[in-house]
Design a protein around this motif. Structure first.
Motif, PDB file in Angstrom:
ATOM      1  N   ARG A  29     -54.959  70.901  29.440  1.00 22.22           N
ATOM      2  CA  ARG A  29     -54.025  69.783  30.315  1.00 22.22           C
ATOM      3  C   ARG A  29     -53.191  70.588  30.800  1.00 22.22           C
ATOM      4  O   ARG A  29     -52.565  70.284  31.980  1.00 22.22           O
ATOM      5  CB  ARG A  29     -53.619  68.770  29.317  1.00 22.22           C
ATOM      6  CG  ARG A  29     -52.404  69.122  28.413  1.00 22.22           C
ATOM      7  CD  ARG A  29     -51.771  67.783  27.464  1.00 22.22           C
ATOM      8  NE  ARG A  29     -52.918  67.398  26.684  1.00 22.22           N
ATOM      9  CZ  ARG A  29     -53.460  65.966  26.847  1.00 22.22           C
ATOM     10  NH1 ARG A  29     -53.188  65.651  27.802  1.00 22.22           N
ATOM     11  NH2 ARG A  29     -54.235  65.854  25.774  1.00 22.22           N
ATOM     12  N   TYR A  31     -53.229  73.452  32.446  1.00 18.46           N
ATOM     13  CA  TYR A  31     -53.943  74.378  33.563  1.00 18.46           C
ATOM     14  C   TYR A  31     -54.660  73.600  34.703  1.00 18.46           C
ATOM     15  O   TYR A  31     -55.488  72.412  34.331  1.00 18.46           O
ATOM     16  CB  TYR A  31     -54.960  75.192  32.911  1.00 18.46           C
ATOM     17  CG  TYR A  31     -54.375  76.122  31.862  1.00 18.46           C
ATOM     18  CD1 TYR A  31     -54.189  75.679  30.587  1.00 18.46           C
ATOM     19  CD2 TYR A  31     -54.190  77.681  32.235  1.00 18.46           C
ATOM     20  CE1 TYR A  31     -53.571  76.377  29.786  1.00 18.46           C
ATOM     21  CE2 TYR A  31     -53.366  78.155  31.816  1.00 18.46           C
ATOM     22  CZ  TYR A  31     -53.411  77.703  30.211  1.00 18.46           C
ATOM     23  OH  TYR A  31     -52.793  78.819  29.372  1.00 18.46           O
ATOM     24  N   ARG A  52     -53.781  69.758  37.288  1.00 17.85           N
ATOM     25  CA  ARG A  52     -53.362  69.743  35.798  1.00 17.85           C
ATOM     26  C   ARG A  52     -52.662  68.611  35.742  1.00 17.85           C
ATOM     27  O   ARG A  52     -52.974  67.676  34.727  1.00 17.85           O
ATOM     28  CB  ARG A  52     -52.839  70.934  35.231  1.00 17.85           C
ATOM     29  CG  ARG A  52     -51.376  71.084  35.967  1.00 17.85           C
ATOM     30  CD  ARG A  52     -50.400  71.830  35.055  1.00 17.85           C
ATOM     31  NE  ARG A  52     -49.157  72.056  35.299  1.00 17.85           N
ATOM     32  CZ  ARG A  52     -48.138  72.397  34.752  1.00 17.85           C
ATOM     33  NH1 ARG A  52     -48.388  73.326  33.709  1.00 17.85           N
ATOM     34  NH2 ARG A  52     -46.634  72.253  35.079  1.00 17.85           N
ATOM     35  N   ASN A  73     -59.082  65.960  28.979  1.00 17.30           N
ATOM     36  CA  ASN A  73     -58.094  66.849  28.329  1.00 17.30           C
ATOM     37  C   ASN A  73     -58.299  66.680  26.823  1.00 17.30           C
ATOM     38  O   ASN A  73     -57.990  67.732  26.066  1.00 17.30           O
ATOM     39  CB  ASN A  73     -56.720  66.540  28.882  1.00 17.30           C
ATOM     40  CG  ASN A  73     -56.573  66.812  30.286  1.00 17.30           C
ATOM     41  OD1 ASN A  73     -57.104  67.936  30.776  1.00 17.30           O
ATOM     42  ND2 ASN A  73     -55.537  66.275  30.944  1.00 17.30           N
ATOM     43  N   TRP A 101     -49.948  74.813  39.146  1.00 20.24           N
ATOM     44  CA  TRP A 101     -50.754  74.432  40.300  1.00 20.24           C
ATOM     45  C   TRP A 101     -50.444  75.144  41.483  1.00 20.24           C
ATOM     46  O   TRP A 101     -49.179  75.303  41.755  1.00 20.24           O
ATOM     47  CB  TRP A 101     -50.896  73.025  40.198  1.00 20.24           C
ATOM     48  CG  TRP A 101     -51.791  72.358  41.123  1.00 20.24           C
ATOM     49  CD1 TRP A 101     -51.674  71.654  42.319  1.00 20.24           C
ATOM     50  CD2 TRP A 101     -53.301  72.906  41.149  1.00 20.24           C
ATOM     51  NE1 TRP A 101     -53.063  71.510  42.870  1.00 20.24           N
ATOM     52  CE2 TRP A 101     -53.971  72.118  42.387  1.00 20.24           C
ATOM     53  CE3 TRP A 101     -54.030  73.596  40.333  1.00 20.24           C
ATOM     54  CZ2 TRP A 101     -55.415  72.363  42.478  1.00 20.24           C
ATOM     55  CZ3 TRP A 101     -55.391  73.866  40.637  1.00 20.24           C
ATOM     56  CH2 TRP A 101     -56.148  73.032  41.582  1.00 20.24           C
TER      57      TRP A 101
END
Length: 124
Positions: A29, A31, A52, A73, A101
């Protein structure tokens, strides 16, 4: 984090496949995840990505409307669902992850972690 891609196979044109990218050694979660593919004698190209935080998805024009990327996730897994496959989709598909991100998600160089590829072969 370690990534494991799976789900590839040989299908006829028009068929569907679901690939998986499973993570271990970290909470997925945290990434953002991208998928890339490389066809024989071609350069690697961006396919899709999922952020993410909000789970926003992004697609290459070549797969938009046919591919859908999602994430679970709780299972530390990201799934690209691929519909209406055609011979041009034949490639080795790889997943990659990045913790922070970026709007530059189409660039393979921004990803820190990579899984091994899974081969998708589409025949006419």
């Amino acid at each position: 984090v370690q990534l494991q891609a799976s789900g590839g196979g040989s299908v006829q044109a028009g068929a569907s496949l679901r690939l998986s990218c499973a993570a271990s050694g970290g909470s997925f979660r945290d990434y953002g995840v991208g998928w890339f593919r490389q066809a024989p004698e071609k350069e690697r190209e961006f396919v899709a990505a999922i952020a993410r935080s909000n789970g926003n998805a992004y697609y290459a024009d070549s797969v938009k409307g046919r591919f859908a990327i999602s994430r679970d996730n709780s299972k530390d897994t990201v799934y690209p669902d691929m519909d209406s496959l055609n011979v041009e989709d034949t490639a080795v598909y790889s997943c990659a992850a990045r913790r922070i991100w970026t709007t530059n998600y189409e660039a393979s160089s921004v990803y820190n972690y990579w899984g091994q590829g899974t081969l998708v072969t589409v025949s006419s």
